[in-house]
Motif scaffolding. Structure first.
Motif, mmCIF file in Angstrom:
data_model
loop_
_atom_site.group_PDB
_atom_site.id
_atom_site.type_symbol
_atom_site.label_atom_id
_atom_site.label_comp_id
_atom_site.label_asym_id
_atom_site.label_seq_id
_atom_site.Cartn_x
_atom_site.Cartn_y
_atom_site.Cartn_z
ATOM 1 N N UNK A 1 -39.223 -7.836 9.269
ATOM 2 C CA UNK A 1 -39.519 -8.693 8.425
ATOM 3 C C UNK A 1 -38.161 -8.820 7.241
ATOM 4 N N UNK A 2 -38.086 -10.347 7.264
ATOM 5 C CA UNK A 2 -37.046 -10.781 6.111
ATOM 6 C C UNK A 2 -37.437 -10.372 4.960
ATOM 7 N N UNK A 3 -36.376 -10.240 4.022
ATOM 8 C CA UNK A 3 -36.395 -9.824 2.535
ATOM 9 C C UNK A 3 -37.233 -11.417 1.947
ATOM 10 N N UNK B 1 -42.674 -14.120 4.281
ATOM 11 C CA UNK B 1 -42.681 -15.946 3.828
ATOM 12 C C UNK B 1 -43.934 -15.462 5.187
ATOM 13 N N UNK B 2 -45.521 -16.285 4.867
ATOM 14 C CA UNK B 2 -45.882 -16.155 6.134
ATOM 15 C C UNK B 2 -46.952 -17.258 5.920
ATOM 16 N N UNK B 3 -47.390 -18.192 7.058
ATOM 17 C CA UNK B 3 -47.858 -20.285 6.759
ATOM 18 C C UNK B 3 -48.675 -19.333 7.885
ATOM 19 N N UNK B 4 -50.334 -19.802 7.274
ATOM 20 C CA UNK B 4 -51.103 -19.760 8.186
ATOM 21 C C UNK B 4 -52.574 -20.727 7.797
#
Lengths: 109, 143
Positions: free
Chosen positions: A70-72, A75-78
């Protein structure tokens, strides 16, 4: 020890009962993967956030197990269903035992 | 999980001119661990194709942050795997009772051009998968 960790969450202030809303979360964290090496060739130890949980009034929305890929600044969108007025709780769990929390309330409107 | 098999840094190996040898060696351990990760998630159950969609760019200029999005209607959990990474695990999304949809997006690291696999565990206990090939210009692991 992770420093300067700042969670940011975007949640609508109001929703109608049963509405599905979009939530965006971002937390500043370097997410050291454990794969990189320093100038001397020593592995930099892994230091990531390994779990993210979003609850609404104690009921789970999403629970994410995170790996070093998972990137630095994860970020999540849900999307979440809002059955009534209440509060979203966001929790991030760090490898070092730290827990970062954020809460956003949603009113009926 | 599999760090011991791949302890080299990409930048170093490339600097040493061993890039070709590295690429030749990589797929074998990486594929094996991808299968292991899938087996651990599914418990050995059959995995069907379709029923889940993965939205990812065809070409990612920077492997350090590649936006991806999946939709898997009826899924209770979705696991993402990057088959070409030193450690193929990316993350597992478990959806709770208040999840508004079975859609989520995030940003991931990709070490090189590779397939990203999404496996969904459906509410009826079955499994379904999809994959997408992403071309990576600058790798996002190590170095």
């Amino acid at each position: 020890m992770a420093v300067g960790v700042k969670p940011r969450v975007k949640v609508p202030k109001t929703a109608s009962a049963g509405e599905v809303i979009t939530i965006k979360t971002l937390i500043s964290h370097k997410m050291e993967s454990g794969q990189r090496k320093d100038k001397e060739g020593n592995l930099i130890p892994r230091s990531i956030i390994n779990r993210f949980v979003c609850d609404f009034n104690g009921q789970n929305v999403v629970d994410v197990k995170m790996e070093p890929a998972i990137s630095t600044n994860p970020y999540f969108q849900f999307e979440a269903t809002v059955p009534e007025a209440g509060e979203f709780q966001f929790t991030w769990y760090d490898d070092d035992g730290s827990v970062y929390e954020e809460a956003k309330s949603v009113a009926m409107g | 999980m599999t760090f011991s098999t791949l302890t080299f840094s990409r930048r170093e190996t490339i600097a040493l001119g061993l890039g070709a040898a590295t690429v030749a060696l990589l797929p074998i351990p990486a594929m094996a661990t991808t299968d292991e990760a899938i087996a651990a998630f599914t418990g050995g159950a059959d995995v069907a194709d379709g029923g889940i969609s993965l939205n990812a760019p065809e070409i990612a200029e920077n492997g350090n942050t590649v936006p991806i999005e999946f939709t898997a209607d009826g899924a209770s959990a979705v696991m993402l795997l990057a088959t070409g990474n030193p450690n193929p695990d990316v993350g597992t999304f478990n959806f709770g009772p208040l999840a508004g949809s079975r859609t989520a997006s995030t940003r991931i690291r990709l070490a090189k051009t590779q397939d990203v696999v999404a496996i969904a565990k459906m509410e009826d206990g079955s499994f379904t998968r999809t994959s997408a090939t992403i071309k990576v210009t600058i790798g996002g692991c190590g170095g």
